[in-house]
Scaffold this motif. Structure first.
Motif, PDB file in Angstrom:
ATOM      1  N   LEU A  68     -14.038   2.930 -22.319  1.00  0.00           N
ATOM      2  CA  LEU A  68     -12.771   3.581 -22.648  1.00  0.00           C
ATOM      3  C   LEU A  68     -12.531   3.448 -24.146  1.00  0.00           C
ATOM      4  O   LEU A  68     -12.861   2.419 -24.744  1.00  0.00           O
ATOM      5  CB  LEU A  68     -11.611   2.927 -21.889  1.00  0.00           C
ATOM      6  CG  LEU A  68     -11.698   2.877 -20.358  1.00  0.00           C
ATOM      7  CD1 LEU A  68     -10.527   2.083 -19.792  1.00  0.00           C
ATOM      8  CD2 LEU A  68     -11.722   4.278 -19.774  1.00  0.00           C
ATOM      9  N   ALA A  69     -11.945   4.478 -24.752  1.00  0.00           N
ATOM     10  CA  ALA A  69     -11.661   4.425 -26.187  1.00  0.00           C
ATOM     11  C   ALA A  69     -10.451   5.290 -26.495  1.00  0.00           C
ATOM     12  O   ALA A  69     -10.172   6.269 -25.804  1.00  0.00           O
ATOM     13  CB  ALA A  69     -12.873   4.897 -26.992  1.00  0.00           C
ATOM     14  N   GLY A  70      -9.743   4.920 -27.523  1.00  0.00           N
ATOM     15  CA  GLY A  70      -8.560   5.661 -27.949  1.00  0.00           C
ATOM     16  C   GLY A  70      -7.790   4.843 -28.967  1.00  0.00           C
ATOM     17  O   GLY A  70      -8.338   3.903 -29.568  1.00  0.00           O
TER      18      GLY A  70
ATOM     19  N   ARG B 288     -11.281  -0.017 -28.124  1.00  0.00           N
ATOM     20  CA  ARG B 288     -12.418   0.193 -27.219  1.00  0.00           C
ATOM     21  C   ARG B 288     -12.352  -0.840 -26.114  1.00  0.00           C
ATOM     22  O   ARG B 288     -12.024  -2.004 -26.344  1.00  0.00           O
ATOM     23  CB  ARG B 288     -13.743   0.091 -27.981  1.00  0.00           C
ATOM     24  CG  ARG B 288     -14.023   1.329 -28.823  1.00  0.00           C
ATOM     25  CD  ARG B 288     -15.137   1.085 -29.817  1.00  0.00           C
ATOM     26  NE  ARG B 288     -16.435   0.802 -29.224  1.00  0.00           N
ATOM     27  CZ  ARG B 288     -17.324   1.723 -28.854  1.00  0.00           C
ATOM     28  NH1 ARG B 288     -17.035   3.010 -28.972  1.00  0.00           N
ATOM     29  NH2 ARG B 288     -18.505   1.372 -28.364  1.00  0.00           N
ATOM     30  N   SER B 289     -12.682  -0.418 -24.911  1.00  0.00           N
ATOM     31  CA  SER B 289     -12.527  -1.267 -23.746  1.00  0.00           C
ATOM     32  C   SER B 289     -13.537  -0.845 -22.692  1.00  0.00           C
ATOM     33  O   SER B 289     -14.225   0.174 -22.833  1.00  0.00           O
ATOM     34  CB  SER B 289     -11.100  -1.128 -23.209  1.00  0.00           C
ATOM     35  OG  SER B 289     -10.917  -1.840 -22.016  1.00  0.00           O
ATOM     36  N   VAL B 290     -13.641  -1.636 -21.630  1.00  0.00           N
ATOM     37  CA  VAL B 290     -14.480  -1.274 -20.499  1.00  0.00           C
ATOM     38  C   VAL B 290     -13.668  -1.399 -19.216  1.00  0.00           C
ATOM     39  O   VAL B 290     -12.680  -2.130 -19.151  1.00  0.00           O
ATOM     40  CB  VAL B 290     -15.744  -2.165 -20.414  1.00  0.00           C
ATOM     41  CG1 VAL B 290     -16.660  -1.912 -21.583  1.00  0.00           C
ATOM     42  CG2 VAL B 290     -15.381  -3.640 -20.325  1.00  0.00           C
TER      43      VAL B 290
ATOM     44  N   ILE C  81     -10.336  -3.820 -19.788  1.00  0.00           N
ATOM     45  CA  ILE C  81     -10.479  -5.196 -20.254  1.00  0.00           C
ATOM     46  C   ILE C  81     -11.341  -5.269 -21.513  1.00  0.00           C
ATOM     47  O   ILE C  81     -11.942  -4.279 -21.929  1.00  0.00           O
ATOM     48  CB  ILE C  81     -11.081  -6.079 -19.143  1.00  0.00           C
ATOM     49  CG1 ILE C  81     -12.431  -5.536 -18.688  1.00  0.00           C
ATOM     50  CG2 ILE C  81     -10.126  -6.159 -17.952  1.00  0.00           C
ATOM     51  CD1 ILE C  81     -13.123  -6.372 -17.616  1.00  0.00           C
ATOM     52  N   HIS C  82     -11.375  -6.453 -22.124  1.00  0.00           N
ATOM     53  CA  HIS C  82     -12.163  -6.700 -23.340  1.00  0.00           C
ATOM     54  C   HIS C  82     -11.702  -5.799 -24.489  1.00  0.00           C
ATOM     55  O   HIS C  82     -12.521  -5.448 -25.355  1.00  0.00           O
ATOM     56  CB  HIS C  82     -13.657  -6.469 -23.125  1.00  0.00           C
ATOM     57  CG  HIS C  82     -14.266  -7.179 -21.958  1.00  0.00           C
ATOM     58  ND1 HIS C  82     -15.553  -6.947 -21.540  1.00  0.00           N
ATOM     59  CD2 HIS C  82     -13.778  -8.099 -21.110  1.00  0.00           C
ATOM     60  CE1 HIS C  82     -15.829  -7.696 -20.493  1.00  0.00           C
ATOM     61  NE2 HIS C  82     -14.753  -8.408 -20.211  1.00  0.00           N
TER      62      HIS C  82
END
Length: 613
Positions: free
Chosen positions: A423-425, A429-431, A531-532
């Protein structure tokens, strides 16, 4: 089968990105391998100290016969059920070494903490950093430099990555990993989760909850859900670092001691045959990609998007979340094991286990078959399942899936894509682990409720405040933002205890999600969780800009993670500082003072949260 073009492209990208660092690493491996063995090159006093505690026959083998001496690095303690069986292993391995005309010494022990014990407690703030402490302990053990090969004894969450990172810093040594296997099935994971949700609602008390947990975790061996510990074992099989098929054989099964003895024979075979397969050569770009593919194909732990980045860096390679994302788009989901299914790892093993998964991935061109492993036959050997016959080990073909509700062929997967998404925005950045999240929950758009700790979220749930927010929201839900949970803020603890209350809200029909710079581990389940998040709030990351009521959008289908706030306003907002009281609380007690340097120097989650670079 020809290698899939995306797998080939990702591998090539990693090779190019890592060329300079990998070359420097391999030069060091070769230089270390070219030296005379320690027992022959060290001073007499050094040698005498190293072998003073050995029986005379062992000393004679090493000094006079120049027989191989194998280092045993053990993560034994009996707080971890998975590691309790390891108490017996050194004697077994030393006996096998003598039978093979060699010797073995316990070179050192490393710390091993149980995340299940420390979940939601201050000790969890040491968990992630224990990985690097374990790597350091492994290096200290091997720094005696009296060894021709090494065996790594460990199973659980940070322990295997730590042992692997440490071993890769001694990449000239042939190395085999030696696990202990899972405990037998107790209370099902589904039943356990139900009792936890009932406890979160106050429907059952401590007595009932403790009885359920004790029925689930009831004996020696790894916990039976497919979290980080069992994902470790799947990845080591895919990397060819185990005796083939070792991962999920029970500690008490007849095969287990035979497999443990085989580990000694395997590492000695590499050492004596002159087959240049030290661990630094085995773990190359293809090997790392194989591990990533296996993780995605089985819906494994999100922790490995941190740990395997660090593992790769230890061997001079650079991988990132874009690599995982590209692979996830083409790697099918072949396994349904709790929390992305109802089966446990024993059912996974009975259905075909790692051997079935690796065979299917190789046949589909999704793994590199031309890799070095600790077995002379290469990765093909890891498509088979071990069994004992007449006191000997035999390996049989995995065959068809024993249960298609647990394991499916690559031609008929549970999903055409892997279980993890990037995921990004404007939130960073995340997962997200989507393999267990219902399809209708892949997109959540709802107002934010910001928390500075997991305790604050739990309190809001217990007070009924979260449910009221959901009821009053036009979106019919809430996105809970839990910040100050990254490596530099507080060591990036797992937030496993947040799953039951959020699952309760979701079961009531509310749209809920979690966005955090912390971890959720293999426990990431049916509640969508970004998360992350990197950069973390503690380093001025965008979660420090979020305010209560901001409309947030988490879209796992498009990979979007955004605060739907006017762009000019968003960038004009000040970055909130971490509360002083929280900083003080995170740095005192439970030994946290000793880890101040780790927090200060830790890289981001996407960079592996490494503390040594």
């Amino acid at each position: 089968m020809k290698l899939h073009p995306i797998v080939e492209a990702v591998t090539r990208r990693i090779v190019e990105r890592s060329r300079a660092a990998r070359s420097a690493y391999l030069e060091q491996v070769d230089a270390m391998a070219a030296r005379p063995p320690g027992a022959q090159s060290m001073g007499c006093a050094n040698v005498a100290h190293a072998f003073a505690g050995l029986p005379g026959a062992d000393r004679f083998r090493i000094v006079e016969q120049k027989a191989p001496n194998v280092a045993i690095v053990t993560a034994y303690n009996d707080v971890l059920s998975a590691h309790a069986p390891l108490s017996r292993y050194p004697d077994i391995l030393k006996d096998e070494a003598r039978l093979q005309g060699a010797t073995a010494q316990v070179a050192g022990g490393v710390p091993a903490m149980c995340d299940g014990v420390t979940q939601g407690a201050p000790g969890m703030e040491l968990s992630l950093f224990s990985r690097d402490a374990i790597a350091q302990g492994t290096s200290i053990a091997l720094s005696h430099d009296m060894f021709d090969a090494a065996l790594m004894l460990g199973v659980c969450d940070k322990i295997v990555p730590g042992l692997l990172i440490g071993a890769l810093h001694f990449g000239h040594l042939p190395t085999v990993f030696v696990p202990a296997g899972p405990m037998t099935s107790g209370l099902s994971n589904t039943a356990k989760a139900k009792v936890r949700e009932q406890a979160a609602q106050g429907l059952v008390g401590r007595k009932e909850l403790l009885a359920a947990e004790s029925a689930a975790y009831h004996g020696e061996g790894t916990c039976t859900f497919y979290g980080t510990a069992n994902s470790n074992q799947m990845l080591l099989e895919a990397m060819g670092l185990h005796v083939p098929g070792t991962a999920f054989i029970h500690p008490g099964d007849g095969e287990r001691e035979l497999l443990t003895r085989q580990a000694m024979r395997s590492v000695l075979a590499i050492t004596r045959a002159g087959r240049f397969a030290p661990i630094g050569r085995v773990v190359d770009e293809r090997c790392i990609v194989n591990a990533m593919v296996a993780l995605l194909a089985t819906g494994g732990s999100t922790n490995h998007l941190i740990h395997w980045v660090a593992v790769a860096r230890a061997a001079g390679m650079v991988i990132d979340w874009d690599d995982f994302s590209a692979l996830s788009a083409v790697v099918p989901l072949l396994a349904r094991v709790y929390p992305n299914g109802s089966a446990d790892v024993n059912q996974f093993q009975a259905a075909g286990g790692p051997g079935y998964v690796i065979r299917e991935l190789l046949a589909a061109g999704l793994m590199h078959g031309d890799v070095l492993t600790v077995h002379a036959e290469g990765l093909q050997a890891f498509t088979r399942i071990p069994q004992a016959e007449g006191g000997r080990l035999l390996w049989r073909e995995a065959g068809a899936s024993g249960d298609q509700s647990v394991l499916r062929p690559a031609s008929e997967p549970f999903s055409a894509t892997g279980g993890l998404k990037l995921l990004a925005g404007n939130l960073g950045r995340s997962v997200i682990k989507v393999s267990a999240v219902p399809e209708d929950r892949h997109v959540i758009e709802a107002p934010a409720r910001v928390f500075d700790s997991q305790e604050a979220l739990l309190q809001a749930f217990n007070d009924g405040a979260l449910e009221r927010i959901c009821q009053e929201s036009a979106a019919g839900g809430v996105v809970c933002v839990v910040r100050w949970q990254g490596p530099r803020a507080n060591g990036m603890p797992e937030l496993h205890k947040l799953t039951p209350p959020l699952a309760v809200l979701q079961s009531k029909g509310f749209k809920v999600a979690l966005v955090t710079d912390g971890r959720m581990s293999g426990a990431s389940g049916k509640v969508p969780a970004a998360i992350h998040v990197s950069p973390e709030a503690g380093c001025g990351g965008p979660l420090a800009r979020v305010r209560d009521g901001d409309l947030l959008r988490l879209d796992a289908s498009t990979g979007q993670l955004d605060a739907l706030v006017d762009e000019a306003e968003w960038h004009a907002r000040p970055v909130a500082p971490m509360p002083q009281a929280l900083q003080q609380a995170n740095s005192r007690g439970f030994g946290r003072e000793l880890f101040a340097g780790f927090r200060r120097h830790a890289l981001s989650a996407e960079e592996g949260a490494c503390t040594w670079l």
